[in-house]
Design a protein around this motif. Structure first.
Motif, PDB file in Angstrom:
ATOM      1  N   THR A 183       0.965  -1.252   0.110  1.00  0.00           N
ATOM      2  CA  THR A 183       0.529  -0.028  -0.097  1.00  0.00           C
ATOM      3  C   THR A 183       0.858   1.381  -0.176  1.00  0.00           C
ATOM      4  O   THR A 183       1.846   1.126   0.641  1.00  0.00           O
ATOM      5  N   LEU A 196       1.446   5.110   0.730  1.00  0.00           N
ATOM      6  CA  LEU A 196       0.694   6.378   1.081  1.00  0.00           C
ATOM      7  C   LEU A 196       1.955   8.038   0.352  1.00  0.00           C
ATOM      8  O   LEU A 196       2.531   7.894   0.525  1.00  0.00           O
ATOM      9  N   THR A 222      -4.390   7.282   0.083  1.00  0.00           N
ATOM     10  CA  THR A 222      -3.594   5.931   0.039  1.00  0.00           C
ATOM     11  C   THR A 222      -3.863   5.470  -1.765  1.00  0.00           C
ATOM     12  O   THR A 222      -4.576   5.860  -2.372  1.00  0.00           O
TER      13      THR A 222
END
Length: 379
Positions: free
Chosen positions: A157, A159, A169
């Motif tokens: 993921t 950020l 995100t």
């Protein structure tokens, strides 16, 4: 002709097909010279010629602003000026192919003849993410495109932070962002199950024995935003949580309790660690107390204790078996005393065993006196 021209104060100027020139006489613009031969007055060095190679499409000159101000018609005939607003990015295309990116409040001038030129403009007031269509073109020219590229793989993921502030995100894929005076940072968080090992952790038990522990745990990040925002390093936080929890829990127990109830100790500590890490978005799975390492002297003492314990257990087993064997013989004797037929069968079994070990067996007085009179064994 050349000599005569110089004698009367003229210079020959030759402009090739791949060139353009800005001409000034006595500090004033004469215009932009296209390919050809020119005889221009140059009395006492009053002529100034600035030649530009069209292999470099950009017009870079100290006379740039003055030329557009003094001779706007001439400038617009030969030059193309491109400007952007304060929240605008322009992708400049030359003959339909990427040429450069112009940031907000930017300006560039190119030679019109080196085109054709076209411009695609993008508003960056709401988002700095490059649109999908433009990204395909810019991805091949990221060195010159003023973009930041982030590759997010499976089980990760991303950020996005702009000027240190979290924005949103992103999932797996290739993402491009405009590098237009803002600091763009993409932090990648792995969301797969991972392991952490705490090795050689020293603990003083309740009975003042120093032991070393090896602890292992599985974890994964379930809320990347919270995990990053709550602590500086969630891995280090988990590592220290395991250290402190086991040190506190095992320090209140004796060595015998630790060795006898390792699984129970794990359960006591695990709930505290899992609860603490769940608050910062990290899920903790199995926690195991892998090894309990004792000092050398303590190992020898424990080995002696174990050996003595096992020896005592072996003696108890031997006595128990001897007692059982004696009891079995007593029961057999009682059965034979009460049942002559059983005694007779035992005699025959003994005879069979003896006969199997000798070559010849002589029996006197018949079988009735087999066990009472005489049994002769001859080779």
């Amino acid at each position: 002709m050349k000599t005569i021209g110089r004698m009367i104060g003229f210079d020959r100027v030759l402009i090739r097909e791949n060139e353009r020139a800005v001409a000034l006489h006595k500090g004033r613009f004469m215009g932009i010279l296209v390919p050809g031969e020119y005889w221009l007055r140059n009395a006492r060095g009053t002529l100034q010629i600035e030649v530009h190679d069209l292999n470099d499409p950009e017009f870079v000159s100290s006379f740039d602003d003055a030329l557009f101000r003094v001779m706007p018609d001439v400038a617009s005939e030969h030059l193309t000026e491109i400007r952007t607003g304060s929240m605008e990015v322009a992708v400049i295309l030359r003959d339909g192919r990427f040429f450069s990116v112009l940031p907000p409040d930017g300006r560039t001038v190119v030679w019109t003849q080196t085109g054709p030129w076209s411009v695609e403009r993008f508003d960056v007031s709401e988002t700095i993410e490059v649109p999908r269509d433009a990204a395909k073109m810019l991805r091949r020219a990221t060195k010159h495109a003023r973009v930041v590229q982030a590759e997010i793989t499976q089980n990760q993921t991303g950020l996005l932070y702009v000027d240190g502030e979290f924005v949103r995100t992103y999932g797996p894929g290739a993402h491009l962002f405009w590098d237009v005076g803002r600091k763009v940072d993409m932090r990648l968080i792995d969301t797969r199950w991972q392991s952490v090992d705490v090795s050689g952790q020293e603990v003083l038990t309740k009975d003042r024995v120093t032991i070393r522990l090896n602890v292992a745990a599985d974890y994964r990040v379930v809320d990347p935003v919270k995990a990053v925002a709550s602590v500086q390093d969630f891995y280090e936080t988990l590592y220290r949580a395991l250290q402190y929890a086991f040190r506190k829990a095992l320090g209140a127990k004796t060595l015998d309790q630790i060795l006898e109830n390792k699984v129970t100790v794990d359960d006591e500590v695990a709930n505290k660690v899992k609860s603490h890490m769940a608050e910062i978005g990290v899920q903790v799975g199995e926690i195991a107390l892998k090894d309990v390492i004792l000092p050398g002297e303590m190992r020898e003492i424990l080995n002696q204790v174990v050996a003595a314990t096992k020896e005592a257990e072996a003696n108890v087993i031997r006595r128990r078996e001897e007692t059982n064997a004696t009891r079995s013989l007593l029961n057999t004797a009682k059965v034979m005393a009460e049942n002559p037929v059983m005694l007779r069968l035992k005699e025959l079994e003994a005879l069979e065993q003896i006969a199997g070990k000798v070559e010849r067996l002589t029996v006197h007085s018949g079988t009735n006196g087999l066990m009472n009179d005489l049994v002769s064994l001859r080779d």
